[in-house]
Design a protein around this motif. Structure first.
Motif, PDB file in Angstrom:
ATOM      1  N   UNK A  32      73.848 120.611  37.916  1.00 21.12           N
ATOM      2  CA  UNK A  32      73.512 121.996  38.260  1.00 21.12           C
ATOM      3  C   UNK A  32      73.882 122.972  37.140  1.00 21.12           C
ATOM      4  N   UNK A  33      75.018 122.768  36.502  1.00 15.17           N
ATOM      5  CA  UNK A  33      75.448 123.685  35.441  1.00 15.17           C
ATOM      6  C   UNK A  33      74.535 123.579  34.221  1.00 15.17           C
ATOM      7  N   UNK A  34      74.195 122.353  33.828  1.00 16.59           N
ATOM      8  CA  UNK A  34      73.307 122.161  32.678  1.00 16.59           C
ATOM      9  C   UNK A  34      71.909 122.694  32.976  1.00 16.59           C
ATOM     10  N   UNK A  35      71.469 122.526  34.214  1.00 12.44           N
ATOM     11  CA  UNK A  35      70.158 123.051  34.605  1.00 12.44           C
ATOM     12  C   UNK A  35      70.130 124.570  34.511  1.00 12.44           C
ATOM     13  N   UNK A  36      71.216 125.212  34.925  1.00 12.99           N
ATOM     14  CA  UNK A  36      71.308 126.673  34.827  1.00 12.99           C
ATOM     15  C   UNK A  36      71.175 127.124  33.385  1.00 12.99           C
ATOM     16  N   UNK A  37      71.823 126.407  32.475  1.00 15.48           N
ATOM     17  CA  UNK A  37      71.741 126.744  31.053  1.00 15.48           C
ATOM     18  C   UNK A  37      70.316 126.554  30.532  1.00 15.48           C
ATOM     19  N   UNK A  38      69.677 125.458  30.921  1.00 13.31           N
ATOM     20  CA  UNK A  38      68.314 125.193  30.459  1.00 13.31           C
ATOM     21  C   UNK A  38      67.339 126.242  30.975  1.00 13.31           C
ATOM     22  N   UNK A  52      68.166 119.286  42.780  1.00 17.40           N
ATOM     23  CA  UNK A  52      69.194 118.262  42.595  1.00 17.40           C
ATOM     24  C   UNK A  52      68.799 116.921  43.204  1.00 17.40           C
ATOM     25  N   UNK A  53      69.541 115.920  42.820  1.00 22.73           N
ATOM     26  CA  UNK A  53      69.215 114.550  43.217  1.00 22.73           C
ATOM     27  C   UNK A  53      69.114 114.391  44.727  1.00 22.73           C
ATOM     28  N   UNK A  54      69.920 115.132  45.488  1.00 24.22           N
ATOM     29  CA  UNK A  54      69.927 114.979  46.939  1.00 24.22           C
ATOM     30  C   UNK A  54      68.659 115.417  47.639  1.00 24.22           C
ATOM     31  N   UNK A  55      67.848 116.247  46.983  1.00 25.99           N
ATOM     32  CA  UNK A  55      66.632 116.739  47.635  1.00 25.99           C
ATOM     33  C   UNK A  55      65.356 116.436  46.860  1.00 25.99           C
ATOM     34  N   UNK A  56      65.469 116.051  45.592  1.00 26.19           N
ATOM     35  CA  UNK A  56      64.269 115.942  44.751  1.00 26.19           C
ATOM     36  C   UNK A  56      63.259 114.949  45.305  1.00 26.19           C
ATOM     37  N   UNK A  57      63.725 113.924  46.017  1.00 26.22           N
ATOM     38  CA  UNK A  57      62.815 112.932  46.571  1.00 26.22           C
ATOM     39  C   UNK A  57      61.932 113.455  47.682  1.00 26.22           C
ATOM     40  N   UNK A  86      66.321 110.942  38.893  1.00 23.52           N
ATOM     41  CA  UNK A  86      67.346 111.846  39.414  1.00 23.52           C
ATOM     42  C   UNK A  86      66.838 113.267  39.560  1.00 23.52           C
ATOM     43  N   UNK A  87      67.778 114.233  39.528  1.00 21.85           N
ATOM     44  CA  UNK A  87      67.412 115.635  39.705  1.00 21.85           C
ATOM     45  C   UNK A  87      66.424 116.108  38.650  1.00 21.85           C
ATOM     46  N   UNK A  88      65.685 117.166  39.008  1.00 21.74           N
ATOM     47  CA  UNK A  88      64.657 117.693  38.102  1.00 21.74           C
ATOM     48  C   UNK A  88      64.824 119.203  37.957  1.00 21.74           C
ATOM     49  N   UNK A  89      64.772 119.649  36.713  1.00 17.16           N
ATOM     50  CA  UNK A  89      64.726 121.078  36.413  1.00 17.16           C
ATOM     51  C   UNK A  89      63.293 121.383  36.020  1.00 17.16           C
ATOM     52  N   UNK A 117      75.502 132.239  38.208  1.00 22.97           N
ATOM     53  CA  UNK A 117      76.649 131.839  39.019  1.00 22.97           C
ATOM     54  C   UNK A 117      76.264 131.057  40.268  1.00 22.97           C
ATOM     55  N   UNK A 118      74.977 130.807  40.445  1.00 27.63           N
ATOM     56  CA  UNK A 118      74.546 130.074  41.623  1.00 27.63           C
ATOM     57  C   UNK A 118      75.193 128.699  41.732  1.00 27.63           C
TER      58      UNK A 118
END
Length: 402
Positions: A196-202, A220-225, A235-238, A304-305
């Motif tokens: 989540x933190x790296x995705x925010x930066x991207x 995130x990985x828990x919902x992307x499917x 895994x997760x997708x941005x 900050x999300x």
């Protein structure tokens, strides 16, 4: 229960005047696709606007459309597509979250809820596109505000003031909206495997670039499917959406690839898959699972999300995904909405607001569904309510402060 089904604005006016004279509160609905949002409204009478339909003006060259309040958004969007135009703010459809059919939301509900979708980042929300409105106040008085051109506002812009009032101030009968040309095509650039933190930066890098990104979300990985029939891998997708003319889209996708190529493995979605993905992001698709489990819609500072989610998960469980560059968080709890914990954390991280979109009736009745207002704003809201609806005739109690 008495259900009033007016066919004209005059009949709406007559109904509200009757309700005022009898001191008989009214629940105001279109097709009821958002009926489950807000505090339960307990009234003996319902003002149903589902028969107050029809486009009354459409001038594609002038980018203006007017329609009666009960007109389905799906019908309006179909008409606009014939002319390669759209409602640029991408209004979401709450219906599926409540187990209803998609496409049942109405133009009046769009304004009352101040709807917006993933393009909120660059196009704003419904209030930024409404040009004028005809309405009936809770006093039983008809009024109009704005007009059919963009620069037609003097004094208070009541049409924008009604946006987000959830039918507690006035009943809109006819609404004029600004429409815009639709993009020729779109592509979504996807980066796999970011936390989540790296995705925010991207997402921040992408939004700060000249790629003109029109949608930025992290799944995130828990919902992307649960998106696009499990079509993602890794895994997760941005995900970053780019819209416009074909050559421009291709150039800007290449720019994103060069900017973000070292963040993770990347792929792109074609136009059809991209359109489907962003509809599902818009409408809370992963949580439209037929259950009554509590669902929150949380708005915070985009940077900050992920901090909010990380802190919250240390105290309670939730499935989440991010839209609006991380500034909009969709959260699904299992049973308890954890309202007190969530709102304390939002305040601790610098502020924001949380709306309990879905929950069982008993939980809604016991929980502040909308973000509690600071005292000065609550006082202003109360004065506004007093001016428009002193007898609390319209949707009494739905927004807590009423």
């Amino acid at each position: 229960m008495t259900v009033f089904l007016p066919n004209t604005a005059e009949e709406v006016l007559e109904t509200v005047r009757w309700a005022v004279s009898e001191e008989a509160p009214l629940e105001v609905v279109g097709h009821g696709s958002k009926r489950g949002i807000g505090q339960p409204v307990q009234t003996a009478h319902t003002l149903d606007l589902s028969k107050l339909t029809g486009v009354t003006l459409y001038e594609p060259e002038e980018l203006v459309l007017s329609a009666r309040a009960g007109t389905p958004i799906a019908e309006i969007e179909a008409l606009l597509r014939e002319h390669n135009q759209e409602l640029a703010f991408e209004p979401m459809d709450y219906g599926p979250l409540f187990g209803g059919e998609p496409g049942r939301g109405t133009l009046g509900g769009l304004l009352a809820a101040n709807l917006a979708g993933p393009r909120r980042l660059k196009a704003g929300a419904a209030r930024d596109h409404v040009l004028g409105v005809h309405a009936v106040s809770g006093r039983g008085e008809g009024f109009k505000s704005g007009g059919r051109v963009v620069k037609n506002v003097t004094g208070y812009d009541l049409s924008k003031g009604l946006a987000g009032s959830w039918g507690t101030l006035a009943v809109a009968t006819d609404i004029t909206m600004k429409v815009l040309p639709a993009a020729e095509t779109e592509t979504t650039f996807c980066i796999a495997g970011l936390d989540d933190a790296a995705a925010t930066q991207a997402m921040a890098i992408a939004m700060g670039s000249s790629a003109e990104v029109s949608g930025a979300a992290h799944l995130p990985e828990g919902v992307v499917g649960r998106f696009i029939d499990g079509g993602f891998s890794g895994g997760g997708q941005t995900v970053l959406r780019v819209e416009g003319f074909g050559p421009s889209v291709a150039y800007r996708i290449d720019l994103l690839s060069r900017l973000l190529g070292n963040h993770g493995s990347a792929e792109t979605l074609d136009e059809a898959a991209s359109r489907r993905l962003w509809r599902e992001i818009r409408d809370g698709h992963p949580f439209a699972d037929g259950s009554p489990a509590p669902v929150w819609r949380v708005s915070v500072t985009p940077s900050r999300g992920h901090e909010l989610v990380d802190a919250f998960r240390r105290a309670a469980g939730a499935n989440v995904y991010y839209d609006w560059q991380g500034g909009l968080i969709w959260m699904r709890m299992e049973a308890d909405p954890e309202a007190e914990i969530l709102r304390k954390m939002i305040a601790h991280l610098g502020g924001g607001h949380a709306t309990l979109v879905r929950a069982p009736l008993a939980i809604r009745a016991a929980t502040p569904v909308f973000e509690p207002q600071p005292a000065p704003l609550a006082a202003l809201s109360a004065r506004l309510k007093e001016q428009f609806d002193p007898q609390k005739i319209l949707n009494p109690g739905r927004m807590d402060f009423t």
